[in-house]
Design a protein around this motif. Sequence first.
Motif, PDB file in Angstrom:
ATOM      1  N   GLY A   1      96.338 143.051  55.611  1.00  0.00           N
ATOM      2  CA  GLY A   1      95.674 144.303  55.300  1.00  0.00           C
ATOM      3  C   GLY A   1      96.340 145.550  55.828  1.00  0.00           C
ATOM      4  O   GLY A   1      95.742 146.632  55.779  1.00  0.00           O
ATOM      5  N   ASP A   2      97.591 145.446  56.333  1.00  0.00           N
ATOM      6  CA  ASP A   2      98.253 146.655  56.828  1.00  0.00           C
ATOM      7  C   ASP A   2      99.025 147.381  55.738  1.00  0.00           C
ATOM      8  O   ASP A   2      99.686 148.398  55.993  1.00  0.00           O
ATOM      9  N   GLY A   3      98.991 146.843  54.514  1.00  0.00           N
ATOM     10  CA  GLY A   3      99.616 147.518  53.383  1.00  0.00           C
ATOM     11  C   GLY A   3     101.074 147.191  53.165  1.00  0.00           C
ATOM     12  O   GLY A   3     101.708 147.741  52.253  1.00  0.00           O
ATOM     13  N   VAL A   4     101.624 146.298  53.991  1.00  0.00           N
ATOM     14  CA  VAL A   4     103.034 145.922  53.883  1.00  0.00           C
ATOM     15  C   VAL A   4     103.137 144.417  53.657  1.00  0.00           C
ATOM     16  O   VAL A   4     102.501 143.630  54.365  1.00  0.00           O
ATOM     17  N   GLY A   5     103.935 144.015  52.685  1.00  0.00           N
ATOM     18  CA  GLY A   5     104.163 142.592  52.457  1.00  0.00           C
ATOM     19  C   GLY A   5     104.745 141.931  53.692  1.00  0.00           C
ATOM     20  O   GLY A   5     105.425 142.565  54.499  1.00  0.00           O
ATOM     21  N   ASP A   6     104.487 140.625  53.862  1.00  0.00           N
ATOM     22  CA  ASP A   6     104.918 139.951  55.080  1.00  0.00           C
ATOM     23  C   ASP A   6     105.230 138.480  54.808  1.00  0.00           C
ATOM     24  O   ASP A   6     105.045 137.981  53.701  1.00  0.00           O
ATOM     25  N   LEU A   7     105.694 137.797  55.841  1.00  0.00           N
ATOM     26  CA  LEU A   7     106.101 136.393  55.697  1.00  0.00           C
ATOM     27  C   LEU A   7     104.927 135.460  55.425  1.00  0.00           C
ATOM     28  O   LEU A   7     105.033 134.582  54.569  1.00  0.00           O
ATOM     29  N   PRO A   8     103.780 135.611  56.111  1.00  0.00           N
ATOM     30  CA  PRO A   8     102.640 134.766  55.735  1.00  0.00           C
ATOM     31  C   PRO A   8     102.213 134.991  54.276  1.00  0.00           C
ATOM     32  O   PRO A   8     101.789 134.056  53.590  1.00  0.00           O
ATOM     33  N   GLY A   9     102.337 136.239  53.810  1.00  0.00           N
ATOM     34  CA  GLY A   9     102.020 136.511  52.411  1.00  0.00           C
ATOM     35  C   GLY A   9     102.960 135.794  51.468  1.00  0.00           C
ATOM     36  O   GLY A   9     102.543 135.233  50.437  1.00  0.00           O
ATOM     37  N   LEU A  10     104.252 135.790  51.803  1.00  0.00           N
ATOM     38  CA  LEU A  10     105.220 135.049  51.005  1.00  0.00           C
ATOM     39  C   LEU A  10     104.901 133.565  51.003  1.00  0.00           C
ATOM     40  O   LEU A  10     104.926 132.908  49.948  1.00  0.00           O
ATOM     41  N   THR A  11     104.582 133.014  52.181  1.00  0.00           N
ATOM     42  CA  THR A  11     104.238 131.593  52.268  1.00  0.00           C
ATOM     43  C   THR A  11     103.062 131.268  51.344  1.00  0.00           C
ATOM     44  O   THR A  11     103.067 130.244  50.652  1.00  0.00           O
ATOM     45  N   GLN A  12     102.109 132.150  51.323  1.00  0.00           N
ATOM     46  CA  GLN A  12     100.935 131.990  50.458  1.00  0.00           C
ATOM     47  C   GLN A  12     101.325 131.943  48.977  1.00  0.00           C
ATOM     48  O   GLN A  12     100.684 131.253  48.169  1.00  0.00           O
ATOM     49  N   ARG A  13     102.394 132.647  48.598  1.00  0.00           N
ATOM     50  CA  ARG A  13     102.786 132.754  47.189  1.00  0.00           C
ATOM     51  C   ARG A  13     103.900 131.785  46.787  1.00  0.00           C
ATOM     52  O   ARG A  13     104.353 131.815  45.635  1.00  0.00           O
ATOM     53  N   LEU A  14     104.345 130.925  47.685  1.00  0.00           N
ATOM     54  CA  LEU A  14     105.406 129.975  47.332  1.00  0.00           C
ATOM     55  C   LEU A  14     105.047 129.109  46.118  1.00  0.00           C
ATOM     56  O   LEU A  14     105.924 128.831  45.280  1.00  0.00           O
ATOM     57  N   PRO A  15     103.782 128.653  45.969  1.00  0.00           N
ATOM     58  CA  PRO A  15     103.463 127.850  44.780  1.00  0.00           C
ATOM     59  C   PRO A  15     103.718 128.590  43.459  1.00  0.00           C
ATOM     60  O   PRO A  15     104.081 127.975  42.461  1.00  0.00           O
ATOM     61  N   TYR A  16     103.526 129.896  43.463  1.00  0.00           N
ATOM     62  CA  TYR A  16     103.784 130.704  42.262  1.00  0.00           C
ATOM     63  C   TYR A  16     105.266 130.652  41.894  1.00  0.00           C
ATOM     64  O   TYR A  16     105.633 130.506  40.729  1.00  0.00           O
ATOM     65  N   ILE A  17     106.129 130.779  42.921  1.00  0.00           N
ATOM     66  CA  ILE A  17     107.577 130.744  42.687  1.00  0.00           C
ATOM     67  C   ILE A  17     108.013 129.348  42.257  1.00  0.00           C
ATOM     68  O   ILE A  17     108.846 129.188  41.364  1.00  0.00           O
ATOM     69  N   LYS A  18     107.425 128.336  42.898  1.00  0.00           N
ATOM     70  CA  LYS A  18     107.743 126.953  42.535  1.00  0.00           C
ATOM     71  C   LYS A  18     107.332 126.670  41.092  1.00  0.00           C
ATOM     72  O   LYS A  18     108.085 126.037  40.336  1.00  0.00           O
ATOM     73  N   LYS A  19     106.182 127.143  40.689  1.00  0.00           N
ATOM     74  CA  LYS A  19     105.715 126.905  39.319  1.00  0.00           C
ATOM     75  C   LYS A  19     106.639 127.571  38.309  1.00  0.00           C
ATOM     76  O   LYS A  19     106.877 127.024  37.216  1.00  0.00           O
ATOM     77  N   LEU A  20     107.169 128.736  38.667  1.00  0.00           N
ATOM     78  CA  LEU A  20     108.107 129.412  37.774  1.00  0.00           C
ATOM     79  C   LEU A  20     109.325 128.537  37.497  1.00  0.00           C
ATOM     80  O   LEU A  20     109.900 128.584  36.408  1.00  0.00           O
ATOM     81  N   GLY A  21     109.713 127.747  38.497  1.00  0.00           N
ATOM     82  CA  GLY A  21     110.849 126.849  38.339  1.00  0.00           C
ATOM     83  C   GLY A  21     112.064 127.229  39.153  1.00  0.00           C
ATOM     84  O   GLY A  21     113.103 126.564  39.087  1.00  0.00           O
ATOM     85  N   ALA A  22     111.969 128.299  39.921  1.00  0.00           N
ATOM     86  CA  ALA A  22     113.101 128.721  40.738  1.00  0.00           C
ATOM     87  C   ALA A  22     113.439 127.657  41.785  1.00  0.00           C
ATOM     88  O   ALA A  22     112.581 126.896  42.229  1.00  0.00           O
ATOM     89  N   ASP A  23     114.718 127.634  42.175  1.00  0.00           N
ATOM     90  CA  ASP A  23     115.207 126.674  43.165  1.00  0.00           C
ATOM     91  C   ASP A  23     115.471 127.318  44.516  1.00  0.00           C
ATOM     92  O   ASP A  23     115.433 126.650  45.551  1.00  0.00           O
TER      93      ASP A  23
END
Length: 556
Positions: free
Chosen positions: A24-46
């Motif tokens: 909630g501090d308005g800046v993207g962060d590493l835990p946020g990226l970890t949360q979104r890894l399934p989205y990147i995996k589903k896209l098919g990126a390696d």
Amino acid sequence: MTKNWWQGSVVYQVYTRSYQDSNGDGVGDLPGLTQRLPYIKKLGADVIWLNPIYKSPDKDNGYDISDYRSIQDVYGSMDDFDKMLDTAHKDDLKIVMDLVVNHTSDKHEWFEQSRQSKDNSYSDYYIWRDPVDGHAPNNWGSYFSGPAWTYEPKRGQYYLHLFAPGQPDLNWENPKVRQEVYSLMKFWLDKGIDGFRMDVINLISKPAGLPDAPQAAGSSYGNVEPLVSDGPRLNEFLHEMNDEVLSKYDIMTVGEMPGSTPEDAIEYTGLKSNELNMVFQFEHVDLAANPDKRLGKWNDQPIKLVDLKKALSRWETELDGKGWNSLYWNNHDQPRAVSRFATDNPKYRVTAAKMLGTTLHMMQGTPYVYEGEELGETNVHYKSLDQYEDIESINAYHQLVEKDKAVDGPTMLKYLENMSRDNARTPMQWDDSDNAGFTTGRPWFALNPNYKEINAKSQVDDPDSIYNYYRQLISLRHNSDLITYGNYEEIDPEDNEVFAYRRHYEGKTLLVISNFTDKSVERDYQQADGKRLIGNYSENQGTALRPYETNVYLFD
């Protein structure tokens, strides 16, 4: 041909600051990226390439590093990084870090010591020169406007910064500096990362004597790039880096090399060069520069398709069998692909984005997808200078409008709207809720207002979306040696409406046809004899190509 894992990979670039905020501090962060890894995996990126997440005063959004072995607090902790890396690896996603070693921050310990005197252990870690007739040592201009030299009273000397004054250039002639760099590289590689994207790595070797640069009439400073790109000891430095570090790990390396030619790329990244794996070249993204050389890249004219084809085809042809291409339309330093190379007109945006993806992903090389590209995100179309955040854009306005008077303010704002790096840096558009699902707080940078219409939530489960079209493109590449390794044959290079080419491998041929216009055209490349693998219109009309239509055909 030796086949390496990175040749068959697709890379997804994450600009962490703008990707996903978790606290909630308005800046993207590493835990946020970890949360979104399934989205990147589903896209098919390696592979995921992370822009800098190290300690930094943020004069240039993290490309001014003050501590290479620590995580910027706003992104989280080293524990957060380790968790992200472990989670990614468990999901067969590799992590590539941004290596920024042409320069550091002026707040780095090395520079803090270096600026104190001419005779301490760090005094030669940077490039210092005495004044000449009471002014800077030469006429070099910074990439970020203004002079490339800043005076330091404590030493009575100027230091070189090809970018901002807060980004002093390291002295790669000093062996101690090179060993410091190799040590910090090993630190991250020993943590288990899978490679480096090397920021402006071909600028690390400066020309002997630091002569004046070519200076356009009416410009305050010389254009430094022809002098500093691909310097005299670059090959030597990259060989040494490979010998001491890179060759000891199974990793991927890509060097950002402004001003480089295919010949340079083969020299530094050839399949037998023992230096780097591939380069980011700039030939296609530097097209349609302003005819007034004082203004450089700042322009609002569309790219001519014939020029685009010439640039991309040149790299495809000349690197085949000798080197390896990086395939990209955009990144954190470029405007949005669909706005720059096609159209963001809502009538055609979805079709055009799919067309661009097809044209690039069917080429030989490793494709890079910049966050939001897979959704067809567009330029933000700011209208006033106070809306911008990017140091390059703001400095360019002040230099070119107010100091050099090379262009008027309204025209320069049109140029920024077209070319500013800020177009790529607005927060990721996850859904149509407040702040696009990026943060529960106030975003560090304003969202693109079109997030209500263009967002991941509306596309992930839509079979006809740009996101799912990109999934198909990536799946095709993963299952085809023809797409990955085939050679390249350009077709009708003077055609300014259609980009067509063939790929050949082990008796099979791929035909790619893309209409870059908003009108219907006819082209006959015997596509009726092939099997259509993918296209952005549901019904194939053969030789008839509708606006921004693209089709890929296989000939066995």
